[in-house]
Write an enzyme that holds these catalytic residues in place. Sequence first.
Site, PDB file in Angstrom:
ATOM      1  N   PHE A 111       0.815  -1.220   0.000  1.00 55.89           N
ATOM      2  CA  PHE A 111       0.000   0.000   0.000  1.00 55.89           C
ATOM      3  C   PHE A 111       0.846   1.265   0.000  1.00 55.89           C
ATOM      4  CE2 PHE A 111      -0.483   2.629   3.839  1.00 55.89           C
ATOM      5  CZ  PHE A 111       0.417   2.017   4.692  1.00 55.89           C
ATOM      6  N   LYS A 112       2.118   1.146   0.336  1.00 52.16           N
ATOM      7  CA  LYS A 112       2.995   2.315   0.337  1.00 52.16           C
ATOM      8  C   LYS A 112       3.030   3.008  -1.031  1.00 52.16           C
ATOM      9  CE  LYS A 112       4.880   1.510   4.543  1.00 52.16           C
ATOM     10  NZ  LYS A 112       4.172   0.347   5.078  1.00 52.16           N
ATOM     11  N   ASP A 113       2.796   2.234  -2.106  1.00 46.94           N
ATOM     12  CA  ASP A 113       2.801   2.836  -3.441  1.00 46.94           C
ATOM     13  C   ASP A 113       1.741   3.925  -3.583  1.00 46.94           C
ATOM     14  OD1 ASP A 113       4.822   1.168  -4.607  1.00 46.94           O
ATOM     15  OD2 ASP A 113       3.353  -0.429  -4.887  1.00 46.94           O
ATOM     16  N   LEU A 116       3.565   6.933  -2.140  1.00 44.77           N
ATOM     17  CA  LEU A 116       4.917   7.243  -2.628  1.00 44.77           C
ATOM     18  C   LEU A 116       4.955   7.555  -4.115  1.00 44.77           C
ATOM     19  CD1 LEU A 116       6.955   4.964  -0.303  1.00 44.77           C
ATOM     20  CD2 LEU A 116       7.425   7.380  -0.709  1.00 44.77           C
ATOM     21  N   THR A 144       8.281   0.193   2.674  1.00 47.59           N
ATOM     22  CA  THR A 144       8.533   1.579   2.256  1.00 47.59           C
ATOM     23  C   THR A 144       9.745   1.655   1.340  1.00 47.59           C
ATOM     24  OG1 THR A 144       7.649   2.414   4.311  1.00 47.59           O
ATOM     25  CG2 THR A 144       9.034   3.924   3.086  1.00 47.59           C
TER      26      THR A 144
END
Length: 469
Positions: A111-113, A116, A144
């Site tokens: 889910f960091k995408d 980011l 991350t």
Amino acid sequence: MKFISTRSNAPQLDFEDVIITGLANDGGLYVPETWPRINPDQIRSFASKPYCDVAFEVMAPFVDSTIETEVFKDIIAQSYASFNYPAVVPLREMRPNEWILELFHGPTFAFKDVALQVLGRLIDHVLEKRNTRATIVVATSGDTGGAAIEAFKGRNRIDIFVLHPHDRVSEVQRRQMTTAAHDNIHNIALEGTFDDCQNLVKAMFNHPAFRQAHQLSGVNSINWARIMAQIVYYFTSASSLGAPDRKVRFCVPTGNFGDIYAGYAATKMGLPIDRLTIATNVNDILERAVKTGRYEVLGVTPTVSPSMDIQVSSNFERLLFDAVGREGASVTHMMNSLSQSGSFTITPEALTYIANNFDAVRSDEDETLKTIQEVYATSGEMIDPHTAVALAGARAGGNLEAIPQIILSTAHPAKFPDAVEKATGVRPPMPAQLSALFDLEERYSVLPNDLETVEGFIEANARSTASHD
Ligand SMILES: *Cc1c(COP(=O)(O)O)cnc(C)c1O
């Protein structure tokens, strides 16, 4: 829109400076001075809009006039074009009133995408406009790092140094970071825990000469743009289930408190959320803090959900700031106590504020694996261990009132194949992009948990110095 530090002792900044700066120079985190409001009609209208349109409406008040509308819309469109699912973050019903929000369809399957991809393009845009460069230093518990590398690889104005805890990330996670061939990418495997990585990054930010010499920029969830981009999916998912006219709940697998804090931010912006549940694994500092008022660091235990193997949850400071009536001095006092003695006590008033907004649940390793197994047995679907921690917590809480509950699913099961196989007896099929990583050469340096050594490594390897080019 101005942003202020949670310790009230740093300059107020606009959006552009906030995203470049990361951590405030008084050690605090930036938060908006006031919360923008999204009105009920606007929330209703989100149910029928594409994700990118809602993303623009939710984020625009923070960006304000610092970035031209067309440029920002373009950044959003490109960011989510990198996802391999047209709905960007699909919401699926598992059981009656139990919904899984899949946040892992981005390029690194975590889910960091979601945030980011946006932040990488924003920083690049600002550096270009200012004709300057930056050195990004980032601590990662696993996901991350890969997502940041994906967002910044090959960008000419940026060198990125990623610190991960040596031997404490999954092999897929490590390979996602260490196989990037671009020469602006540097991986450091630190002999320590994620908290050690995070402490070193904070120490570098609190070292003014070093910070200036390398124009340090932070992309951990201390960076406001990360939070901002995560607010969006609380609005999209809740509106698709009938918000603001119908209550919804969220249960969020929590580590550094960025994701769930974004849910809190959504409530401050006008989204009615019945309950926000913090789900932790056995590294349960937040669950203990919310239940007892005592925030106390104990050792970190490695688990099958490594992205949540955290003791110090940086973004909790942002919540504390509101909970103490935005008194930076009180936050500073608590944070000093934390760094001196490893603990602090939340005042009863502040704890009441927190309890009015959040509950907390904890799932141990057995409950996590059993939940993966149960889901597989009843639906044939595989979920990753982080998602399972939250789902186990949500199920344990029961739902007698039949309120739709949204469980945030933060990683693709194939990123954690060992845990999924242990639970189900079946190895999750690996997407081609991930299996390709096993044929590539890895590049990383193992360094001791020592500030001087790590700063020296960055000094020796960063292409950029403070001069403009
Ligand atoms: C980062 C991460 C989390 C924790 O999110 P926070 O914002 O740090 O609380 C949970 N699950 C996965 C898979 C992650 O990568």
